[in-house]
Design a protein around this motif. Sequence first.
Motif, PDB file in Angstrom:
ATOM      1  N   ILE A  73       0.832  -1.205   0.000  1.00 26.00           N
ATOM      2  CA  ILE A  73       0.000   0.000   0.000  1.00 26.00           C
ATOM      3  C   ILE A  73       0.867   1.255   0.000  1.00 26.00           C
ATOM      4  O   ILE A  73       0.593   2.214  -0.720  1.00 26.00           O
ATOM      5  CB  ILE A  73      -0.957  -0.011   1.210  1.00 26.00           C
ATOM      6  CG1 ILE A  73      -2.019  -1.088   0.999  1.00 26.00           C
ATOM      7  CG2 ILE A  73      -1.611   1.344   1.418  1.00 26.00           C
ATOM      8  CD1 ILE A  73      -2.910  -1.304   2.194  1.00 26.00           C
ATOM      9  N   LYS A  76       2.291   1.724  -3.450  1.00 26.59           N
ATOM     10  CA  LYS A  76       1.274   2.192  -4.389  1.00 26.59           C
ATOM     11  C   LYS A  76       0.999   3.675  -4.195  1.00 26.59           C
ATOM     12  O   LYS A  76       0.834   4.421  -5.168  1.00 26.59           O
ATOM     13  CB  LYS A  76      -0.015   1.411  -4.205  1.00 26.59           C
ATOM     14  CG  LYS A  76      -1.124   1.825  -5.137  1.00 26.59           C
ATOM     15  CD  LYS A  76      -2.393   1.046  -4.838  1.00 26.59           C
ATOM     16  CE  LYS A  76      -3.536   1.553  -5.651  1.00 26.59           C
ATOM     17  NZ  LYS A  76      -4.146   2.751  -5.125  1.00 26.59           N
ATOM     18  N   ASN A  77       0.967   4.122  -2.962  1.00 28.00           N
ATOM     19  CA  ASN A  77       0.701   5.535  -2.695  1.00 28.00           C
ATOM     20  C   ASN A  77       1.870   6.428  -3.111  1.00 28.00           C
ATOM     21  O   ASN A  77       1.661   7.580  -3.482  1.00 28.00           O
ATOM     22  CB  ASN A  77       0.387   5.747  -1.215  1.00 28.00           C
ATOM     23  CG  ASN A  77      -0.962   5.188  -0.834  1.00 28.00           C
ATOM     24  OD1 ASN A  77      -1.818   4.978  -1.678  1.00 28.00           O
ATOM     25  ND2 ASN A  77      -1.154   4.925   0.440  1.00 28.00           N
ATOM     26  N   LYS A  78       3.092   5.903  -3.050  1.00 29.23           N
ATOM     27  CA  LYS A  78       4.257   6.698  -3.456  1.00 29.23           C
ATOM     28  C   LYS A  78       4.357   6.836  -4.968  1.00 29.23           C
ATOM     29  O   LYS A  78       4.897   7.804  -5.474  1.00 29.23           O
ATOM     30  CB  LYS A  78       5.540   6.074  -2.911  1.00 29.23           C
ATOM     31  CG  LYS A  78       5.742   6.309  -1.430  1.00 29.23           C
ATOM     32  CD  LYS A  78       7.023   5.688  -0.969  1.00 29.23           C
ATOM     33  CE  LYS A  78       8.129   6.704  -1.073  1.00 29.23           C
ATOM     34  NZ  LYS A  78       9.382   6.234  -0.491  1.00 29.23           N
ATOM     35  N   ASP A  80       3.172   7.615  -8.632  1.00 31.39           N
ATOM     36  CA  ASP A  80       2.184   8.463  -9.285  1.00 31.39           C
ATOM     37  C   ASP A  80       1.693   7.736 -10.525  1.00 31.39           C
ATOM     38  O   ASP A  80       2.305   7.794 -11.581  1.00 31.39           O
ATOM     39  CB  ASP A  80       2.785   9.812  -9.667  1.00 31.39           C
ATOM     40  CG  ASP A  80       3.121  10.659  -8.462  1.00 31.39           C
ATOM     41  OD1 ASP A  80       4.058  11.467  -8.568  1.00 31.39           O
ATOM     42  OD2 ASP A  80       2.443  10.529  -7.430  1.00 31.39           O
TER      43      ASP A  80
END
Length: 120
Positions: A73, A76-78, A80
């Motif tokens: 997670i 994935k958030n890091k 873009d």
Amino acid sequence: MMENLVLVLHSLTAIAIVVLILLQQGKGATAGASFGGGASQTVFGSSGSVSFFARVTAIMAVVFFATSFGLAIIAKNKADIGDLGVPAVIESRDAVQDSDIPMVDDDADDGSTIPEVPED
């Protein structure tokens, strides 16, 4: 900061799982206990070691799964996903004619059966 903490916990859990699996006795190791050497020499009793190590290994496996999911997670958030950094290629027909690519004369009738491509 949070990623480093989860990564350290993930690594320590992986090492703990390996150590716990190596400490567990195999199924054939209990056969020697019936001949007199078994239960008195164990720390957790005759059957306590198997259930204790199995329970701790299962808990460590759940922690390992949770940290793996957490790291996925965070990754994935890091990333873009919307902006991949690839510029859009927009060329006009004039830019193509100025290049080194030879252009075919549209007016030449050489008897070919290639259909014409409609222009936008």
